[in-house]
Design a protein around this motif. Structure first.
Motif, PDB file in Angstrom:
ATOM      1  N   THR A   1       0.839  -1.210   0.000  1.00  0.00           N
ATOM      2  CA  THR A   1       0.000   0.000   0.000  1.00  0.00           C
ATOM      3  C   THR A   1       0.867   1.250   0.000  1.00  0.00           C
ATOM      4  O   THR A   1       0.621   2.193  -0.774  1.00  0.00           O
ATOM      5  CB  THR A   1      -0.917   0.010   1.243  1.00  0.00           C
ATOM      6  OG1 THR A   1      -1.686  -1.188   1.277  1.00  0.00           O
ATOM      7  CG2 THR A   1      -1.830   1.219   1.237  1.00  0.00           C
ATOM      8  N   VAL A   2       1.875   1.262   0.849  1.00  0.00           N
ATOM      9  CA  VAL A   2       2.744   2.436   0.935  1.00  0.00           C
ATOM     10  C   VAL A   2       3.494   2.629  -0.379  1.00  0.00           C
ATOM     11  O   VAL A   2       3.660   3.761  -0.855  1.00  0.00           O
ATOM     12  CB  VAL A   2       3.736   2.301   2.124  1.00  0.00           C
ATOM     13  CG1 VAL A   2       4.809   3.373   2.076  1.00  0.00           C
ATOM     14  CG2 VAL A   2       2.981   2.388   3.443  1.00  0.00           C
ATOM     15  N   GLU A   3       3.942   1.562  -0.985  1.00  0.00           N
ATOM     16  CA  GLU A   3       4.673   1.688  -2.254  1.00  0.00           C
ATOM     17  C   GLU A   3       3.776   2.266  -3.345  1.00  0.00           C
ATOM     18  O   GLU A   3       4.223   3.081  -4.162  1.00  0.00           O
ATOM     19  CB  GLU A   3       5.246   0.322  -2.654  1.00  0.00           C
ATOM     20  CG  GLU A   3       6.480  -0.022  -1.841  1.00  0.00           C
ATOM     21  CD  GLU A   3       6.977  -1.443  -2.054  1.00  0.00           C
ATOM     22  OE1 GLU A   3       6.290  -2.227  -2.743  1.00  0.00           O
ATOM     23  OE2 GLU A   3       8.058  -1.754  -1.545  1.00  0.00           O
TER      24      GLU A   3
ATOM     25  N   ARG B   1       2.490   7.508  -6.350  1.00  0.00           N
ATOM     26  CA  ARG B   1       1.553   8.571  -6.764  1.00  0.00           C
ATOM     27  C   ARG B   1       1.920   9.939  -6.199  1.00  0.00           C
ATOM     28  O   ARG B   1       1.440  10.951  -6.690  1.00  0.00           O
ATOM     29  CB  ARG B   1       0.141   8.223  -6.275  1.00  0.00           C
ATOM     30  CG  ARG B   1      -0.508   7.055  -6.975  1.00  0.00           C
ATOM     31  CD  ARG B   1      -2.010   7.048  -6.668  1.00  0.00           C
ATOM     32  NE  ARG B   1      -2.272   6.883  -5.241  1.00  0.00           N
ATOM     33  CZ  ARG B   1      -2.455   5.710  -4.646  1.00  0.00           C
ATOM     34  NH1 ARG B   1      -2.389   4.594  -5.339  1.00  0.00           N
ATOM     35  NH2 ARG B   1      -2.708   5.636  -3.352  1.00  0.00           N
ATOM     36  N   SER B   2       2.721   9.993  -5.130  1.00  0.00           N
ATOM     37  CA  SER B   2       2.884  11.258  -4.407  1.00  0.00           C
ATOM     38  C   SER B   2       4.340  11.693  -4.345  1.00  0.00           C
ATOM     39  O   SER B   2       5.194  11.013  -3.773  1.00  0.00           O
ATOM     40  CB  SER B   2       2.326  11.113  -2.986  1.00  0.00           C
ATOM     41  OG  SER B   2       2.714  12.221  -2.196  1.00  0.00           O
ATOM     42  N   GLU B   3       4.608  12.875  -4.939  1.00  0.00           N
ATOM     43  CA  GLU B   3       5.957  13.473  -4.891  1.00  0.00           C
ATOM     44  C   GLU B   3       6.310  13.866  -3.443  1.00  0.00           C
ATOM     45  O   GLU B   3       7.453  13.726  -3.000  1.00  0.00           O
ATOM     46  CB  GLU B   3       5.963  14.701  -5.811  1.00  0.00           C
ATOM     47  CG  GLU B   3       7.199  15.571  -5.688  1.00  0.00           C
ATOM     48  CD  GLU B   3       8.449  14.887  -6.206  1.00  0.00           C
ATOM     49  OE1 GLU B   3       8.330  13.969  -7.052  1.00  0.00           O
ATOM     50  OE2 GLU B   3       9.545  15.223  -5.742  1.00  0.00           O
ATOM     51  N   GLU B   4       5.279  14.336  -2.728  1.00  0.00           N
ATOM     52  CA  GLU B   4       5.511  14.784  -1.347  1.00  0.00           C
ATOM     53  C   GLU B   4       5.974  13.607  -0.480  1.00  0.00           C
ATOM     54  O   GLU B   4       6.899  13.728   0.326  1.00  0.00           O
ATOM     55  CB  GLU B   4       4.213  15.384  -0.785  1.00  0.00           C
ATOM     56  CG  GLU B   4       4.400  16.062   0.573  1.00  0.00           C
ATOM     57  CD  GLU B   4       3.084  16.478   1.193  1.00  0.00           C
ATOM     58  OE1 GLU B   4       2.012  16.163   0.628  1.00  0.00           O
ATOM     59  OE2 GLU B   4       3.108  17.097   2.260  1.00  0.00           O
TER      60      GLU B   4
ATOM     61  N   ARG C   1       9.519  12.737  -1.241  1.00  0.00           N
ATOM     62  CA  ARG C   1      10.461  13.697  -0.619  1.00  0.00           C
ATOM     63  C   ARG C   1      10.622  13.390   0.867  1.00  0.00           C
ATOM     64  O   ARG C   1      11.720  13.441   1.410  1.00  0.00           O
ATOM     65  CB  ARG C   1       9.940  15.132  -0.801  1.00  0.00           C
ATOM     66  CG  ARG C   1      10.348  15.782  -2.095  1.00  0.00           C
ATOM     67  CD  ARG C   1      10.314  17.299  -1.966  1.00  0.00           C
ATOM     68  NE  ARG C   1       9.009  17.765  -1.499  1.00  0.00           N
ATOM     69  CZ  ARG C   1       7.983  18.051  -2.294  1.00  0.00           C
ATOM     70  NH1 ARG C   1       8.103  17.922  -3.597  1.00  0.00           N
ATOM     71  NH2 ARG C   1       6.836  18.462  -1.794  1.00  0.00           N
ATOM     72  N   GLU C   2       9.514  13.074   1.508  1.00  0.00           N
ATOM     73  CA  GLU C   2       9.564  12.776   2.951  1.00  0.00           C
ATOM     74  C   GLU C   2      10.402  11.526   3.192  1.00  0.00           C
ATOM     75  O   GLU C   2      11.194  11.463   4.130  1.00  0.00           O
ATOM     76  CB  GLU C   2       8.134  12.582   3.486  1.00  0.00           C
ATOM     77  CG  GLU C   2       8.056  12.247   4.969  1.00  0.00           C
ATOM     78  CD  GLU C   2       8.509  13.359   5.898  1.00  0.00           C
ATOM     79  OE1 GLU C   2       8.541  14.530   5.460  1.00  0.00           O
ATOM     80  OE2 GLU C   2       8.863  13.071   7.056  1.00  0.00           O
ATOM     81  N   LEU C   3      10.254  10.535   2.336  1.00  0.00           N
ATOM     82  CA  LEU C   3      11.039   9.300   2.478  1.00  0.00           C
ATOM     83  C   LEU C   3      12.528   9.597   2.300  1.00  0.00           C
ATOM     84  O   LEU C   3      13.368   9.094   3.056  1.00  0.00           O
ATOM     85  CB  LEU C   3      10.575   8.261   1.457  1.00  0.00           C
ATOM     86  CG  LEU C   3      11.271   6.897   1.542  1.00  0.00           C
ATOM     87  CD1 LEU C   3      10.988   6.234   2.877  1.00  0.00           C
ATOM     88  CD2 LEU C   3      10.820   5.985   0.397  1.00  0.00           C
ATOM     89  N   GLU C   4      12.862  10.440   1.346  1.00  0.00           N
ATOM     90  CA  GLU C   4      14.270  10.807   1.125  1.00  0.00           C
ATOM     91  C   GLU C   4      14.825  11.525   2.346  1.00  0.00           C
ATOM     92  O   GLU C   4      15.980  11.338   2.737  1.00  0.00           O
ATOM     93  CB  GLU C   4      14.405  11.701  -0.120  1.00  0.00           C
ATOM     94  CG  GLU C   4      14.220  10.972  -1.445  1.00  0.00           C
ATOM     95  CD  GLU C   4      15.091   9.736  -1.548  1.00  0.00           C
ATOM     96  OE1 GLU C   4      14.561   8.639  -1.862  1.00  0.00           O
ATOM     97  OE2 GLU C   4      16.312   9.829  -1.287  1.00  0.00           O
TER      98      GLU C   4
END
Lengths: 370, 177
Positions: free
Chosen positions: A24-26, A31-34, A37-40
């Motif tokens: 689900t998270v993947e 779908r989400s750039e935000e 970015r948070e993961l990075e």
């Protein structure tokens, strides 16, 4: 993105999600750039922490460990008396015990106290027979002849009753509809019973302080129209509230909006009146003359670390409205002028130690260097 | 497992955990030796209910928390007893003053970044600091960390999240200044 999603992302990075949640998270990441970015950002933090070097054991570590272990395992040393001394030691210790027991259990001595006079000598009775009060105020005082003691024979001394206790303050009657006066509850120290409680308490305190900071207005220093000796105050972004002034450590701070009457004149359009023009002199800076206001201003500006250490007996801290440099300080007859130039950069460049002065301080911004 | 095997496998792990918890090499050695002595004493009774590393981490963190509490108590009495201090360390022998070993942030001039990170770690509360170290440096799972600290895995997860957020803010502020 809310904290729950961030927490889920962290668990994804830690490999702590079930296969379904991971999928689900993947899908959400795709779908989400935000989210990406948070993961990075999380990965960067993790890499930073992992950069802490691993160290080898210091030389001699195991030798010191063994020595310490040996000390910890060493049995206690008992002192044994020589055989000849043992009876004496036993007798002395027994005597001490007996003495203590005797002292605790013996009957109290009979104490004799003087009570009144019998003829020409004091009558002495045992404490058990002594009256509760040594003096019977109900009886007449007899004694020395008149003139000797100032009392006539058989004169009764009137004993004035004790002064009445001061009457308790009467509470003013409360008018109908008036609010009750309730005393503030006594502050009780918070005692944490666990780390979680302590963390939760600290977080609540932090939130309260952040909220209190947001509720305070921003103070700026401007010149008042009628006299260059005075320093007037204004707010940068007035919320709708009544203005009030309160001096804090030498800095006048304004809470709430400015009064329309004063600020109306300050923000008026062009005028022929030179005083009004001077009243619209540019809002420049604060002069902080106490450690508490310095700390508050430092924190509010967002600067990191600790504020500059000033000796407030002889120094003050100038806080500029934006990062800049002090280019000159001029000591006039009625006021001191500090000239500054904006340079851009870190919030910490808003703070500068300057000499203290008894005169009002005016700040003048000079144009940036060409 | 023999004592020598145990020390060979775990002494360095314990020392590094102690180093990150205390931020100081002298305190780290003191804490690590204290923890290892306790572990060696309890080793005959270890039945392998958890991994040996998780077990020894628990001993180390508990020893560290006890020291922190003792130091807080001593600091309190130091302010009220005006020098009449009982210097006997109830947890072990009297500690030598750290005269020749500089703290980590002074001894690592060449590694400015790691001293900044260590300083940020030291600003976390005890449990949070231990959780971050065990997760990021020792790569333990939430369950293993919970086992070491006697906390539910869910609590480990939420506290790790908050601790990371705080570290991120501290490191960003330091970087900005």
């Amino acid at each position: 993105m809310n904290d729950e999603m961030r927490e889920r992302l962290a668990a994804y990075l830690d490999g702590a999600l079930s296969p379904e949640d991971r999928a689900t998270v993947e899908a959400q990441l795709a779908r989400s750039e935000e989210l990406r970015r948070e993961l990075e950002s999380l990965k960067a933090l993790s890499a930073t922490l992992k950069s802490l070097p691993r160290e080898k054991l210091p030389p001699g570590f195991f030798a010191r460990l063994e020595a310490r272990r040996h000390r910890a395992l060493k049995p206690r040393t008992w002192v044994f008396l020589p055989p000849a001394a043992r009876p004496l030691a036993f007798a002395m210790s027994t005597a001490v015990v007996a003495l203590v027991v005797w002292d605790k259990t013996r009957a109290p001595e009979s104490i004799h106290v003087p009570v009144g006079w019998q003829g020409d000598r004091a009558a002495v009775v045992s404490e058990a027979d002594a009256p509760t009060a040594q003096f019977d105020f109900a009886k007449q005082v007899t004694g020395a002849a008149a003139g000797g003691s100032g009392l006539a024979a058989n004169q009764t001394i009137a004993v004035a009753p004790a002064a009445p206790a001061p009457a308790a303050a009467r509470k003013a009657a409360r008018a109908p509809g008036a609010p009750l006066e309730v005393a503030e509850p006594a502050a009780t120290a918070f005692v944490a019973r666990s780390e979680e409680e302590r963390s939760a308490f600290n977080e609540r305190q932090h939130e309260y302080l952040e909220k209190a900071k947001k509720e305070m207005g921003i103070a700026k220093v401007i010149q008042r129209a009628d006299s260059e000796d005075d320093i007037a105050l204004d707010v940068a972004e007035p919320p709708a509230a009544r203005v009030s002034e309160r001096r804090l450590g030498g800095v006048a701070a304004v809470r709430g909006a400015a009064s329309s009457q004063r600020l109306g004149a300050m923000s008026a359009g062009p005028s022929d009146d030179p005083d009004a023009t001077r009243a619209r002199a540019k809002v420049v800076a604060l002069l902080l003359t106490g450690p508490e206001t310095l700390q508050a201003a430092w924190t509010a500006s967002g600067a990191a670390g600790d504020p500059p250490a000033a000796d407030f007996k002889t120094q003050a801290v100038a806080m500029l409205p934006e990062p800049g440099l002090i280019v000159g300080i001029q000591d006039g007859k009625k006021a001191r002028i500090i000239r500054w130039r904006p340079v851009g950069g870190e919030p910490v460049l808003r703070f500068h130690i300057v000499p203290a002065s008894d005169k009002p301080t005016r700040f003048v911004q000079v144009p940036p260097a060409p | 497992m023999s004592e020598s095997e145990f020390l060979e496998r775990h002494a360095e792990l314990v020392y590094n955990l102690a180093l990150r918890l205390t931020g100081n090499r002298t305190d780290a050695e003191d804490l690590a030796q204290d923890a290892l002595i306790r572990a060696l004493k309890a080793l005959p009774g270890f039945r392998g209910e958890s991994q040996a590393s998780t077990w020894v981490y628990r001993i180390t963190v508990n020893a560290w928390k006890n020291r922190v509490r003792s130091e807080k108590r001593r600091a309190f009495w130091r302010t009220v007893s005006f020098g009449f201090i009982d210097t006997d360390d109830e947890d072990g022998p009297v500690r030598e003053p750290a005269a020749d070993e500089p703290p980590l942030d002074q001894g690592l001039e060449k590694e400015e970044g790691s001293s900044v990170v260590q300083k940020a770690l030291l600003q976390l509360e005890e449990n949070d600091r231990a959780i971050v170290i065990l997760r990021e440096l020792e790569e333990k799972s939430y369950e293993e960390i919970g086992d070491a600290l006697d906390l539910p895995a869910g609590t480990v997860k939420s506290r790790l999240f908050r601790a990371r957020a705080k570290l991120k803010t501290l490191l960003e502020r330091t970087h900005a200044s």
